[in-house]
Design an enzyme around this catalytic site. Structure first.
Site, PDB file in Angstrom:
ATOM      1  N   CYS A   3       4.629  -6.339-119.073  1.00 11.04           N
ATOM      2  CA  CYS A   3       5.200  -7.355-119.958  1.00 11.04           C
ATOM      3  C   CYS A   3       5.999  -8.266-119.025  1.00 11.04           C
ATOM      4  CB  CYS A   3       6.108  -6.753-121.026  1.00 11.04           C
ATOM      5  SG  CYS A   3       7.037  -8.009-121.926  1.00 11.04           S
ATOM      6  N   CYS A   7       9.619  -9.517-120.877  1.00 19.13           N
ATOM      7  CA  CYS A   7      10.749  -8.573-120.977  1.00 19.13           C
ATOM      8  C   CYS A   7      10.260  -7.159-120.684  1.00 19.13           C
ATOM      9  CB  CYS A   7      11.446  -8.696-122.322  1.00 19.13           C
ATOM     10  SG  CYS A   7      10.382  -8.602-123.768  1.00 19.13           S
ATOM     11  N   SER A   8       9.964  -6.373-121.722  1.00 28.79           N
ATOM     12  CA  SER A   8       9.498  -5.007-121.461  1.00 28.79           C
ATOM     13  C   SER A   8       8.749  -4.478-122.674  1.00 28.79           C
ATOM     14  CB  SER A   8      10.679  -4.101-121.127  1.00 28.79           C
ATOM     15  OG  SER A   8      11.679  -4.236-122.118  1.00 28.79           O
ATOM     16  N   CYS A   9       7.983  -5.334-123.367  1.00 25.57           N
ATOM     17  CA  CYS A   9       7.212  -4.895-124.540  1.00 25.57           C
ATOM     18  C   CYS A   9       6.295  -3.743-124.134  1.00 25.57           C
ATOM     19  CB  CYS A   9       6.379  -6.057-125.086  1.00 25.57           C
ATOM     20  SG  CYS A   9       7.390  -7.401-125.714  1.00 25.57           S
TER      21      CYS A   9
END
Lengths: 114, 213
Positions: free
Chosen positions: B115, B118-120
């Site tokens: 991602c 961000c950090s999906c």
């Protein structure tokens, strides 16, 4: 997004580290995901806020840490609450001061309450 | 004769024994109490989420999805056609996971997930994202130099193996279906699931072996 040098960040070494080092880190994600799950904030809004907060941190190889990731997540949550939920920074700061005072004035051994 | 200020001493004493939480912990406590007051979250739901995701939901769910895909071609077809729906069949669909797309490794191609924003991450089936997945280093480098990043994880790809990098979003997340290891024809789905590593479902692991998980 910013680019991080290959040599200084041995990614697989992070594999076995705990996901959360402190309770508040888990709570930040828990609050955000609860708000997303119940539709109070849109998944996109959360994702964009977190992305923006991560960019703002401007980490370099040394500061590209889990602690800073969660710091960004907390900043993002505060932003989302201001923008999407009408919670002002002033209210947040005041409540934080209230808790600080409660902790400082509650005798040891008693539960801390506002 | 030493002198002291009783008020100051009391203050120092209280401070030492107050166990004042850290600045971010106090900020989170402030947010939670404000939101609870406004009726926007319930404390018990926050506690439950932390408990469930810290302890209960891990990559085992994803491993069972992969094992079933290996063992059941019809399920695999459904998984590739609509990941969310197929995962829902197994009762693993979770809120806030977005739509799930399954991508399959073959001898000629390798898939890896990131991602960049961000950090999906599909945490309803893989649990919490590993720490390296959240780093700026991984998020930027795996797009620019996937083979080098994969090599760091021990995945050496030949030049004729294609690499597909999938960028997750809040609305669309990915699950890599690694290749089924050889000589596993007689294994049950539970046994197969034990061979599937978390990293293989993100794409930073490839050649699964018996006893590798």
């Amino acid at each position: 997004m910013q680019q991080i040098d290959a040599q200084i960040t041995p990614l697989p070494r992070l594999d076995d580290e705990p996901t959360f080092n402190e309770a508040w880190q888990a709570q930040v994600l828990a609050i955000a995901q609860n708000l997303v799950a119940q539709g109070t904030i849109a998944a996109d809004d959360w994702s964009n806020a977190l992305g923006a907060a991560l960019r703002e941190l401007q980490v370099d190889a040394e500061s590209d840490t889990v602690e800073n990731y969660y710091q960004a997540a907390l900043n993002a949550l505060e932003t989302v609450l201001q923008v999407n939920c009408g919670v002002s920074k002033q209210v947040m700061d005041q409540r934080k001061s209230d808790w600080t005072r409660a902790y400082e004035t509650t005798p040891h051994g008693q539960s801390v309450k506002l | 004769m030493p002198s002291f200020d009783p008020k100051k001493i009391t203050k120092i004493h209280q401070h030492l024994h107050s166990h004042l939480p850290s600045d971010p912990a106090l900020r989170v406590k402030a947010l939670e109490t404000i939101l609870v007051e406004k009726g926007m979250v319930k404390s018990e739901n926050i506690d439950k989420w932390v408990e469930v995701y810290a302890d209960d939901i891990g990559p085992k769910r994803g491993a069972h999805v992969v094992a079933r895909a290996w063992a059941d071609p019809d399920f695999k077809a459904r998984l590739l056609a609509d990941g969310s729906k197929a995962v829902d069949e197994m009762g693993f669909a979770g809120p806030a996971s977005g739509h799930l797309k399954a991508v399959e490794n073959t001898p000629e191609s390798h898939n890896v997930v990131v991602c960049t924003l961000c950090s999906c991450y599909p945490f309803a089936i893989l649990g919490m994202a590993p720490n390296w997945y959240k780093t700026a280093a991984y998020r930027s480098r795996v797009v620019r130099e996937p083979r080098a990043v994969l090599a760091e994880f021990g995945v050496e790809l030949s030049e004729d193996t294609a690499v597909h990098v999938w960028d997750s979003t809040a609305e669309l997340r990915y699950l890599v279906i690694p290749e089924r290891p050889a000589r596993t024809e007689d294994m049950s789905q539970d046994e197969l699931a034990k061979l599937v590593t978390r990293n293989s479902m993100i794409g930073t692991d490839r050649d699964l072996k018996i006893g590798s998980a």
